[in-house]
Structures are given as C-alpha cells and as structure tokens.
Design an enzyme around this catalytic site. Structure first.
Site, short mmCIF file in Angstrom:
data_model
loop_
_atom_site.label_atom_id
_atom_site.label_comp_id
_atom_site.label_asym_id
_atom_site.label_seq_id
_atom_site.Cartn_x
_atom_site.Cartn_y
_atom_site.Cartn_z
N ARG A 152 31.18 39.23 44.03
CA ARG A 152 32.45 38.79 44.63
C ARG A 152 33.34 39.98 44.96
O ARG A 152 33.97 40.02 46.02
CB ARG A 152 33.17 37.83 43.67
CG ARG A 152 34.41 37.20 44.27
CD ARG A 152 35.08 36.26 43.31
NE ARG A 152 36.34 35.80 43.83
CZ ARG A 152 37.38 35.44 43.08
NH1 ARG A 152 37.28 35.48 41.77
NH2 ARG A 152 38.51 35.03 43.63
N PRO A 206 37.99 34.56 53.48
CA PRO A 206 38.04 33.10 53.49
C PRO A 206 38.62 32.56 52.18
O PRO A 206 38.37 33.11 51.11
CB PRO A 206 36.56 32.70 53.63
CG PRO A 206 35.82 33.83 53.01
CD PRO A 206 36.60 35.07 53.32
N ASP A 239 19.40 31.35 42.85
CA ASP A 239 18.36 30.54 43.49
C ASP A 239 19.01 29.72 44.59
O ASP A 239 20.14 29.98 44.99
CB ASP A 239 17.64 29.66 42.46
CG ASP A 239 18.60 28.79 41.65
OD1 ASP A 239 19.75 28.56 42.11
OD2 ASP A 239 18.21 28.32 40.56
N ASN A 297 43.17 38.29 45.57
CA ASN A 297 42.36 39.18 44.74
C ASN A 297 42.76 39.20 43.28
O ASN A 297 42.08 39.82 42.45
CB ASN A 297 42.42 40.62 45.29
CG ASN A 297 41.66 40.78 46.59
OD1 ASN A 297 40.69 40.06 46.85
ND2 ASN A 297 42.10 41.71 47.42
N GLY A 308 36.18 47.08 55.46
CA GLY A 308 34.92 47.81 55.40
C GLY A 308 34.56 48.18 53.97
O GLY A 308 35.40 48.15 53.07
N ASP A 327 34.45 50.43 51.55
CA ASP A 327 34.99 51.76 51.26
C ASP A 327 35.61 51.86 49.86
O ASP A 327 36.31 52.82 49.56
CB ASP A 327 36.03 52.16 52.31
CG ASP A 327 37.25 51.24 52.30
OD1 ASP A 327 37.24 50.21 51.58
OD2 ASP A 327 38.24 51.56 53.00
N THR A 343 21.96 25.45 37.56
CA THR A 343 21.38 26.73 37.12
C THR A 343 22.44 27.82 37.31
O THR A 343 22.30 28.68 38.18
CB THR A 343 20.10 27.08 37.93
OG1 THR A 343 20.42 27.08 39.34
CG2 THR A 343 19.00 26.07 37.67
N HIS A 402 27.47 31.57 45.86
CA HIS A 402 28.06 30.64 44.90
C HIS A 402 27.01 30.02 43.98
O HIS A 402 27.36 29.20 43.13
CB HIS A 402 28.82 29.53 45.64
CG HIS A 402 30.19 29.95 46.08
ND1 HIS A 402 31.05 29.11 46.75
CD2 HIS A 402 30.84 31.13 45.96
CE1 HIS A 402 32.16 29.75 47.03
NE2 HIS A 402 32.07 30.98 46.55
N HIS A 459 34.86 41.06 48.70
CA HIS A 459 36.29 41.24 48.94
C HIS A 459 36.60 42.66 49.42
O HIS A 459 37.55 42.85 50.17
CB HIS A 459 37.09 40.91 47.67
CG HIS A 459 37.25 39.45 47.44
ND1 HIS A 459 38.47 38.86 47.16
CD2 HIS A 459 36.35 38.43 47.45
CE1 HIS A 459 38.31 37.56 47.01
NE2 HIS A 459 37.02 37.27 47.18
N SER A 489 38.04 50.39 48.63
CA SER A 489 39.51 50.32 48.60
C SER A 489 39.99 49.22 47.65
O SER A 489 41.13 49.28 47.17
CB SER A 489 40.06 50.09 50.01
OG SER A 489 39.45 48.97 50.62
#
Length: 324
Positions: A59, A161, A252, A91, A69, A71, A247, A191, A63, A73
C-alpha cells in the site's frame, strides 16, 4: 519508408523514456553486492514478527508511486516548514510497519554500502519480495531510482483513489496516471491481503437507508458480522477488518472470488463487480488465478517505473525520512 521509420522510433521513445533507459536489473551488482540479500533478510525478519508488513508495504508503494512517481517522497517526515505527503489525510492511515521495514533496510544498507542505495529502490524491491513471500507473483524490478527532492501534502489530493469514490472516478484517477481499466482492476487485486479500518466502510453497514440498515450489495451475514466487528469504531478508530476474509494473509485470487458473493469490504470493491467496465476483468481473475498473477505482475512492472528519477535527478538520501 523513412516516415514509417521515424514514426516507429518516435513511438519507442514515448515508451522507453530516458529515465527508464538508465535503470537496470543488476544496477547494484558492482556498487552494492549485498543489496538484494540485505533486503530479503530485513523483510523476512519483519514479516515473521509482523505479518501485516507485506500488505502495508504494498500500500505504501502504491501511495508513493501514484502521487508523484516512485521517488520515496511518501517517506519524508513533515517539518515546521513543510507538510509532507505522509500527512495528507488519505495517507494518515498508512501502517507504521511499512515505514519501519524500509528504515531498517536503509540502516543496514548504509552500513554495508554507504551513500549508494536509494530509498526508492529499497521500497520497490522490498514490495516485490514481500508480495512473493506471501504467495504472490514474481516480477522484475528495474533499479537505479533516485530519491525525490519534493514531498508536499497538497500534491496528493486527486492523485489517489478513495474507497468512497464511484467507480467512474476511480477509473479516471488511474487513466490520468496512464493505466488502463484492466490494469486498474489487476492492481486492485492487492486487496487480497491487508485490512481496512471500519470508518472506511461504516456508512455502508450502519443506517444505510430508510429501507435497510446496510447496503444490499453486502452478503447479509457478512454485513451483520461487520456490524458486530465494528460496533465500537467511533470509540476506537483503529478497529479494522481483513479485506479478504477467506484467505487474509495469502496473496491469491480469492478477493475476486469474494466480490460476486457480496463479500467485498469497501464501496470500491462492490463497484468493481457492479460496473460493466470492470466486471469482465473481475470475473476473468476470479476464474483464473494465473491470468490475475500475470496481469498484476505486468501492471506492477509498469507502476514501478512510473515517473522515476535517475542519473543526476534527485539524490541518494542518507536517511529515508529526510532530505539531505
């Protein structure tokens, strides 16, 4: 013929950007031979002691890359003079395990190869190795990224998103970053591991409408279970539920199998199955794990080189949470 050759070369240049061309699979072979093994040792120890590390790091990587990009950051801490990306509201829920494992790897690598390995490369490779560690597909990670010199919280809005967005808006977020609908669905398969906080889906399970306590997109027994699991979320905002209840710790295709059964957790999960633009890919990946793994690997390879900085761009940070 000359025109066709020019057209062909132009199309290649659009795909293979100068930054991409400076990346390589063996970038640290001579510069830091211990690089890959150090990453593996660090993430293995962390994943064993904290099984949520793989999902948290994946995750974190999303983000970071989708905002400005790949990088690193996202790793920068805020100062009195700058509110960094990690303090944007979307975040704030990023798990600490992900930041911690990157800091540990950076510390070990600074001892082995001082001022050599970028935090961006550490995050990219750690993400891949953690995904494979929990059963996900292997994919190539080109190396040679530099760390970015800018991290601002106000750059984040609209780049990522949100689970409450309608599917059309989520599609547009990915399209604006150069990703197709199929690539977006494949990446959403992340997810299959990890969890979401109750506050992110509470509107769908409590007092949803005058006709129903919960959104009818949920399997009734699942909705009731979620209500019970999240009943104290206003007092305890850290309460969370696994994204894939079947699971939860295995990478998977069960996440996609869950969606037609009403076992999706977030509004965006239900949207993937209900939107005609995305449903076909959900059904494809639910029926064939190999197709999902192939699509996910390809999309991750593309994401991992998104707007990377190389050469004289950026810097190699001494520590991942602060600019030099």
């Amino acid at each position: 013929m000359a025109f066709l050759q020019i057209l062909f070369l132009t199309s290649l240049s659009l795909f293979f950007t100068p930054s991409h061309s400076q990346l390589s699979l063996d970038y640290y072979k001579q510069k830091c031979p211990a690089f890959e093994q150090t990453i593996r040792d660090t993430i293995t120890n962390k994943q064993i002691t904290s099984p949520s590390t793989a999902a948290a790091t994946l995750r974190l990587f999303f983000h970071d890359c989708l905002t400005n990009g790949c990088d690193a950051s996202i790793l920068i801490s805020s100062t009195p003079f700058n509110s960094a990306e990690r303090d944007a509201d979307i975040n704030l829920s990023l798990p600490g395990d992900a930041f911690d494992v990157i800091v540990r790897a950076k510390t070990a690598l600074e001892l082995a190869c001082p001022n050599t390995v970028s935090c961006a490369d550490i995050l990219a490779l750690a993400t891949r190795d953690l995904v494979t560690m929990v059963g996900g597909p292997y994919y190539n990670v080109l190396l040679g990224r530099r760390d970015g010199l800018v991290s601002k919280s106000n750059y984040v809005e609209g780049k990522l998103p949100r689970p409450t967005m309608p599917m059309s808006q989520i599609i547009n977020v990915f399209k604006s970053n150069g990703f197709s609908i199929q690539e977006m669905v494949a990446l959403s398969g992340a997810h299959t591991i990890g969890f979401s906080h109750c506050k992110e889906f509470s509107s769908g399970i409590y007092n949803f409408s005058n006709l129903s306590q919960y959104d009818r997109e949920y399997n009734p027994r699942f909705a009731q279970g979620l209500q019970q699991a999240c009943k104290d979320f206003t007092k305890n905002p850290t309460l969370s539920v696994f994204n894939d209840i079947m699971t939860p710790n295995k990478f998977d295709n069960m996440y996609f199998q869950n969606l037609p059964k009403g076992l999706g957790l977030l509004r965006s999960d239900h949207g993937l199955y209900n939107d005609p633009n995305t449903k076909q890919f959900v059904e494809m990946y639910a029926a064939d794990q190999n197709k999902f793994f192939q699509a996910f690997a390809k999309a991750m390879e593309k994401l991992s080189v998104y707007k990377v900085q190389t050469g004289r761009q950026g810097e190699i940070r001494h520590r991942c949470d602060a600019f030099n």
